[in-house]
Design a protein around this motif. Structure first.
Motif, PDB file in Angstrom:
ATOM      1  N   LYS A 116      11.854 -28.577  26.094  1.00 16.34           N
ATOM      2  CA  LYS A 116      12.845 -28.314  27.137  1.00 16.34           C
ATOM      3  C   LYS A 116      12.825 -26.859  27.589  1.00 16.34           C
ATOM      4  O   LYS A 116      13.622 -26.465  28.433  1.00 16.34           O
ATOM      5  N   ASN A 117      11.922 -26.078  26.977  1.00 18.10           N
ATOM      6  CA  ASN A 117      11.821 -24.663  27.347  1.00 18.10           C
ATOM      7  C   ASN A 117      13.175 -23.967  27.218  1.00 18.10           C
ATOM      8  O   ASN A 117      13.585 -23.190  28.079  1.00 18.10           O
ATOM      9  N   THR A 118      13.857 -24.257  26.123  1.00 16.86           N
ATOM     10  CA  THR A 118      15.222 -23.771  25.942  1.00 16.86           C
ATOM     11  C   THR A 118      15.411 -23.264  24.521  1.00 16.86           C
ATOM     12  O   THR A 118      14.874 -23.834  23.571  1.00 16.86           O
ATOM     13  N   VAL A 119      16.188 -22.198  24.414  1.00 16.92           N
ATOM     14  CA  VAL A 119      16.602 -21.672  23.120  1.00 16.92           C
ATOM     15  C   VAL A 119      18.112 -21.835  23.022  1.00 16.92           C
ATOM     16  O   VAL A 119      18.827 -21.628  24.010  1.00 16.92           O
ATOM     17  N   TYR A 120      18.577 -22.204  21.844  1.00 13.11           N
ATOM     18  CA  TYR A 120      20.004 -22.455  21.657  1.00 13.11           C
ATOM     19  C   TYR A 120      20.602 -21.514  20.613  1.00 13.11           C
ATOM     20  O   TYR A 120      19.901 -21.034  19.717  1.00 13.11           O
ATOM     21  N   LEU A 121      21.883 -21.316  20.760  1.00 16.21           N
ATOM     22  CA  LEU A 121      22.657 -20.655  19.716  1.00 16.21           C
ATOM     23  C   LEU A 121      23.840 -21.556  19.411  1.00 16.21           C
ATOM     24  O   LEU A 121      24.759 -21.680  20.221  1.00 16.21           O
ATOM     25  N   HIS A 122      23.792 -22.205  18.261  1.00 17.61           N
ATOM     26  CA  HIS A 122      24.864 -23.083  17.825  1.00 17.61           C
ATOM     27  C   HIS A 122      25.859 -22.239  17.044  1.00 17.61           C
ATOM     28  O   HIS A 122      25.510 -21.637  16.031  1.00 17.61           O
ATOM     29  N   MET A 123      27.078 -22.206  17.524  1.00 21.85           N
ATOM     30  CA  MET A 123      28.095 -21.345  16.912  1.00 21.85           C
ATOM     31  C   MET A 123      29.212 -22.216  16.336  1.00 21.85           C
ATOM     32  O   MET A 123      29.849 -22.977  17.066  1.00 21.85           O
ATOM     33  N   ASN A 124      29.437 -22.091  15.049  1.00 16.94           N
ATOM     34  CA  ASN A 124      30.457 -22.874  14.364  1.00 16.94           C
ATOM     35  C   ASN A 124      31.478 -21.950  13.714  1.00 16.94           C
ATOM     36  O   ASN A 124      31.218 -20.754  13.536  1.00 16.94           O
ATOM     37  N   SER A 125      32.614 -22.502  13.359  1.00 18.17           N
ATOM     38  CA  SER A 125      33.681 -21.733  12.700  1.00 18.17           C
ATOM     39  C   SER A 125      33.945 -20.424  13.428  1.00 18.17           C
ATOM     40  O   SER A 125      33.983 -19.349  12.819  1.00 18.17           O
ATOM     41  N   LEU A 126      34.120 -20.530  14.716  1.00 13.78           N
ATOM     42  CA  LEU A 126      34.273 -19.331  15.534  1.00 13.78           C
ATOM     43  C   LEU A 126      35.533 -18.558  15.190  1.00 13.78           C
ATOM     44  O   LEU A 126      36.576 -19.143  14.861  1.00 13.78           O
ATOM     45  N   LYS A 127      35.404 -17.239  15.275  1.00  8.21           N
ATOM     46  CA  LYS A 127      36.489 -16.326  14.956  1.00  8.21           C
ATOM     47  C   LYS A 127      36.836 -15.482  16.183  1.00  8.21           C
ATOM     48  O   LYS A 127      36.037 -15.356  17.110  1.00  8.21           O
ATOM     49  N   PHE A 128      38.009 -14.878  16.144  1.00  6.82           N
ATOM     50  CA  PHE A 128      38.403 -13.995  17.248  1.00  6.82           C
ATOM     51  C   PHE A 128      37.335 -12.926  17.486  1.00  6.82           C
ATOM     52  O   PHE A 128      37.039 -12.562  18.625  1.00  6.82           O
ATOM     53  N   ALA A 129      36.758 -12.431  16.407  1.00  4.21           N
ATOM     54  CA  ALA A 129      35.765 -11.351  16.504  1.00  4.21           C
ATOM     55  C   ALA A 129      34.477 -11.785  17.190  1.00  4.21           C
ATOM     56  O   ALA A 129      33.642 -10.946  17.536  1.00  4.21           O
ATOM     57  N   ASP A 130      34.295 -13.083  17.395  1.00  2.60           N
ATOM     58  CA  ASP A 130      33.095 -13.576  18.072  1.00  2.60           C
ATOM     59  C   ASP A 130      33.237 -13.532  19.591  1.00  2.60           C
ATOM     60  O   ASP A 130      32.285 -13.837  20.319  1.00  2.60           O
ATOM     61  N   THR A 131      34.408 -13.161  20.062  1.00  2.00           N
ATOM     62  CA  THR A 131      34.637 -13.072  21.512  1.00  2.00           C
ATOM     63  C   THR A 131      33.732 -12.020  22.134  1.00  2.00           C
ATOM     64  O   THR A 131      33.562 -10.927  21.592  1.00  2.00           O
ATOM     65  N   GLY A 132      33.161 -12.362  23.280  1.00  2.00           N
ATOM     66  CA  GLY A 132      32.316 -11.420  23.984  1.00  2.00           C
ATOM     67  C   GLY A 132      31.410 -12.134  24.964  1.00  2.00           C
ATOM     68  O   GLY A 132      31.432 -13.371  25.063  1.00  2.00           O
ATOM     69  N   THR A 133      30.625 -11.350  25.666  1.00  2.00           N
ATOM     70  CA  THR A 133      29.604 -11.921  26.548  1.00  2.00           C
ATOM     71  C   THR A 133      28.307 -11.991  25.764  1.00  2.00           C
ATOM     72  O   THR A 133      27.871 -10.999  25.182  1.00  2.00           O
ATOM     73  N   TYR A 134      27.713 -13.161  25.763  1.00  3.37           N
ATOM     74  CA  TYR A 134      26.488 -13.394  25.003  1.00  3.37           C
ATOM     75  C   TYR A 134      25.292 -13.368  25.933  1.00  3.37           C
ATOM     76  O   TYR A 134      25.280 -14.037  26.972  1.00  3.37           O
ATOM     77  N   PHE A 135      24.307 -12.584  25.536  1.00  2.00           N
ATOM     78  CA  PHE A 135      23.107 -12.393  26.333  1.00  2.00           C
ATOM     79  C   PHE A 135      21.879 -12.918  25.587  1.00  2.00           C
ATOM     80  O   PHE A 135      21.749 -12.727  24.377  1.00  2.00           O
ATOM     81  N   CYS A 136      21.005 -13.499  26.345  1.00  2.00           N
ATOM     82  CA  CYS A 136      19.699 -13.893  25.845  1.00  2.00           C
ATOM     83  C   CYS A 136      18.706 -12.820  26.280  1.00  2.00           C
ATOM     84  O   CYS A 136      18.759 -12.351  27.426  1.00  2.00           O
ATOM     85  N   ALA A 137      17.832 -12.420  25.371  1.00  2.00           N
ATOM     86  CA  ALA A 137      16.841 -11.400  25.676  1.00  2.00           C
ATOM     87  C   ALA A 137      15.472 -11.867  25.202  1.00  2.00           C
ATOM     88  O   ALA A 137      15.372 -12.621  24.228  1.00  2.00           O
ATOM     89  N   ALA A 138      14.430 -11.392  25.860  1.00  2.00           N
ATOM     90  CA  ALA A 138      13.075 -11.817  25.511  1.00  2.00           C
ATOM     91  C   ALA A 138      12.129 -10.625  25.504  1.00  2.00           C
ATOM     92  O   ALA A 138      12.336  -9.639  26.217  1.00  2.00           O
ATOM     93  N   ARG A 139      11.109 -10.717  24.671  1.00  2.00           N
ATOM     94  CA  ARG A 139      10.060  -9.707  24.631  1.00  2.00           C
ATOM     95  C   ARG A 139       8.720 -10.414  24.522  1.00  2.00           C
ATOM     96  O   ARG A 139       8.613 -11.500  23.938  1.00  2.00           O
ATOM     97  N   VAL A 140       7.733  -9.791  25.077  1.00  2.37           N
ATOM     98  CA  VAL A 140       6.389 -10.353  24.972  1.00  2.37           C
ATOM     99  C   VAL A 140       5.895 -10.177  23.545  1.00  2.37           C
ATOM    100  O   VAL A 140       6.302  -9.249  22.847  1.00  2.37           O
TER     101      VAL A 140
END
Length: 128
Positions: free
Chosen positions: A78-102
């Motif tokens: 699917k040409n996709t990377v996932y981030l499965h997030m469980n047991s989320l906490k207040f401290a996990d709040t934020g903007t999540y970015f995907c980054a890539a390098r060759v």
């Protein structure tokens, strides 16, 4: 040029779960080393690494505060990377970015400067 597109962020209660996705339309994402970073509200420019998958051996890396709660995975079909997030906490709040390098050589998976391509981010809010 590699265009990364994140999705899946939303408002969730503490203890809840989310799955973030990162894809690169028109490119072969499995070729790249991928990292997930997050930026807390009000922290201009400062992004902390959350998880990463290395090029070559596909080794996974996690910051200590998310070990056992977050799982990074890749679906090459699917040409996709996932981030499965469980047991989320207040401290996990934020903007999540995907980054890539060759691929090429050893690198510090948790450093912003190691990645040449970034998505626009998807917001995650953990709130009761």
């Amino acid at each position: 040029q590699l265009d990364l597109v994140e999705s899946g962020g939303e408002v969730v209660r503490p203890g809840g779960s989310l799955r973030l996705s990162c894809t690169a339309p028109g490119s072969t994402l499995p070729y790249y080393g991928i990292g997930w970073f997050r930026q807390a509200p009000g922290s201009e420019g400062a992004r902390e690494a959350v998880a990463g998958i290395s090029t070559g051996d596909g080794r996974l890396h996690y910051r200590d505060s998310v070990k056992g709660r977050f799982i990074m995975s890749r679906d090459d079909a699917k040409n996709t990377v996932y981030l499965h997030m469980n047991s989320l906490k207040f401290a996990d709040t934020g903007t999540y970015f995907c980054a890539a390098r060759v691929p090429g050589g050893d690198y510090n998976w948790d450093k912003q400067y190691e990645y040449g391509f970034w998505g626009q981010g998807t917001p995650v809010t953990v709130s009761s």
